[in-house]
Design an enzyme around this catalytic site. Structure first.
Site, PDB file in Angstrom:
ATOM      1  N   LYS A  24     -36.855 -15.772 -14.153  1.00 29.21           N
ATOM      2  CA  LYS A  24     -35.947 -15.553 -15.460  1.00 29.21           C
ATOM      3  C   LYS A  24     -36.301 -14.227 -15.882  1.00 29.21           C
ATOM      4  CE  LYS A  24     -33.492 -17.506 -18.742  1.00 29.21           C
ATOM      5  NZ  LYS A  24     -32.320 -18.185 -18.705  1.00 29.21           N
ATOM      6  N   LYS A  52     -26.858 -27.691 -17.738  1.00 24.64           N
ATOM      7  CA  LYS A  52     -26.369 -28.461 -18.781  1.00 24.64           C
ATOM      8  C   LYS A  52     -26.037 -29.738 -18.026  1.00 24.64           C
ATOM      9  CE  LYS A  52     -24.453 -24.778 -21.188  1.00 24.64           C
ATOM     10  NZ  LYS A  52     -25.620 -24.345 -22.241  1.00 24.64           N
ATOM     11  N   LYS A 110     -33.451 -24.268 -22.414  1.00 26.83           N
ATOM     12  CA  LYS A 110     -33.237 -25.107 -23.660  1.00 26.83           C
ATOM     13  C   LYS A 110     -32.565 -26.309 -23.380  1.00 26.83           C
ATOM     14  CE  LYS A 110     -29.443 -24.293 -25.259  1.00 26.83           C
ATOM     15  NZ  LYS A 110     -27.897 -24.729 -25.355  1.00 26.83           N
ATOM     16  N   GLY A 112     -25.520 -20.338 -27.480  1.00 28.87           N
ATOM     17  CA  GLY A 112     -25.853 -19.221 -28.192  1.00 28.87           C
ATOM     18  C   GLY A 112     -24.839 -18.826 -29.182  1.00 28.87           C
ATOM     19  N   ASN A 113     -23.661 -19.120 -28.943  1.00 28.51           N
ATOM     20  CA  ASN A 113     -22.401 -18.655 -29.464  1.00 28.51           C
ATOM     21  C   ASN A 113     -22.123 -19.414 -30.982  1.00 28.51           C
ATOM     22  OD1 ASN A 113     -21.807 -21.066 -28.498  1.00 28.51           O
ATOM     23  ND2 ASN A 113     -19.346 -20.841 -28.557  1.00 28.51           N
TER      24      ASN A 113
END
Length: 313
Positions: free
Chosen positions: A129, A275, A213, A12-13
């Site tokens: 979510k 991740k 994602k 996101g960053n």
């Protein structure tokens, strides 16, 4: 890392910092593309995926604010597609400018990507979510009666709608992505985890869900036979005993060792764990592929040993 097929999953960053305006987000993306272009100059094929959490959350707020019979709010799968389009456009535009500046004869193309999920996935029976605005308990009860959705209390800040987060099982457009790569294109794909769809006898239908994602990026990397899956996040490396006196930085780690760390509860479910799981799946299911977890700032130093490299045993 020369001449590799690489999928880079942006955190996101890489898109949103402190300024949520279009100008602010485009400035962040411009800086991101400054770093991504180096992978292309090294002769690699590149697919870029990205998150959309803040963007789709803001869009849902906007949709709800104007929701009435004449201008009804769009469903979640459509909102995911809308943010895929807007963020994809920004990335495509900025990357195209960088290609022109560097004299690289390639095109950047953003692709609205459908990601198939299993309609029998247990996630559909247990939505977890949170999405959309925070509501009071009374507002949540009224909303639940209206749309038959589940609302839960979220971190003491109010009640939010929760939706399923099923595991991706396929990328509908992956064959087209391979053809585009083979014709010297840089692809922006699987934005926000992709638009979740279920395959039926007569085609695909969208569903009210969100896909992680990083897991979607892994599935894409697997299907296009990528050599590298690079997952970018807010830290340079994966750590165990994070923020403790015995904190340890992982530079190179095997799949079996990561599984041990998962059993120990080393990785938070809402941040690093997906991740790690994506990296493990890619390494195990790819043809000798490597996974790397690192920050955007260290992207250009992976060849020098920066980041956490995940390998087979």
């Amino acid at each position: 890392m020369s001449g590799k097929r690489i999928v880079v999953a942006l955190g996101g960053n890489a898109i949103l910092t402190d300024d949520p305006s279009e100008k602010g987000q485009r400035e962040a993306i411009k800086s991101t593309c400054d770093k991504l272009i180096n992978l292309i100059e090294e002769g690699n094929e590149l697919i870029i995926s990205h998150g959309n959490g803040p963007q789709v959350g803001n869009l849902l707020l906007q949709q709800e604010a104007i929701n009435d019979e004449k201008n009804p709010a769009m469903p979640l799968d459509t909102c995911v597609a809308m943010t895929q389009g807007s963020i994809g456009y920004w990335l495509q535009n900025e990357m195209s400018n960088k290609l022109y500046e560097r004299g690289i004869n390639k095109k950047a193309i953003s692709l609205i990507t459908q990601v198939s999920v299993d309609e029998n996935d247990s996630a559909f029976k247990n939505p977890t979510k949170p999405i959309g605005p925070f509501l009071t308990k009374e507002e949540a009860e009224i909303a639940a009666e209206k749309d038959n959705s589940v609302y839960i209390e979220d971190s003491g800040r109010g009640y939010r709608k929760v939706v399923p987060s099923p595991k991706p099982v396929g990328i509908v457009e992956y064959e087209s992505i391979i053809k585009l790569l083979e014709n010297d294109n840089i692809i922006i794909s699987c934005g926000g985890g992709g638009v979740p769809v279920i395959e039926k006898e007569n085609g695909y239908i969208g569903v009210e869900a969100v896909i992680d994602k990083d897991l979607a990026s892994e599935k894409l990397a697997e299907l296009v036979d990528a050599d590298r899956l690079i997952i970018l996040t807010g830290v340079d490396n994966v750590y165990v005993n994070f923020n403790k006196l015995n904190q340890e930085k992982l530079t190179s780690v095997t799949v079996s060792k990561l599984r041990e760390y998962i059993k120990e509860g080393q990785f938070p479910k809402g941040s690093m764990l997906p991740k790690i799981e994506a990296a493990i799946e890619f390494v195990e299911n790819s043809n000798n592929g490597l996974a790397v977890i690192t920050s955007l700032d260290k992207l250009g130093e992976i060849n020098k040993g920066e980041g956490t490299i995940i390998t087979r045993d």
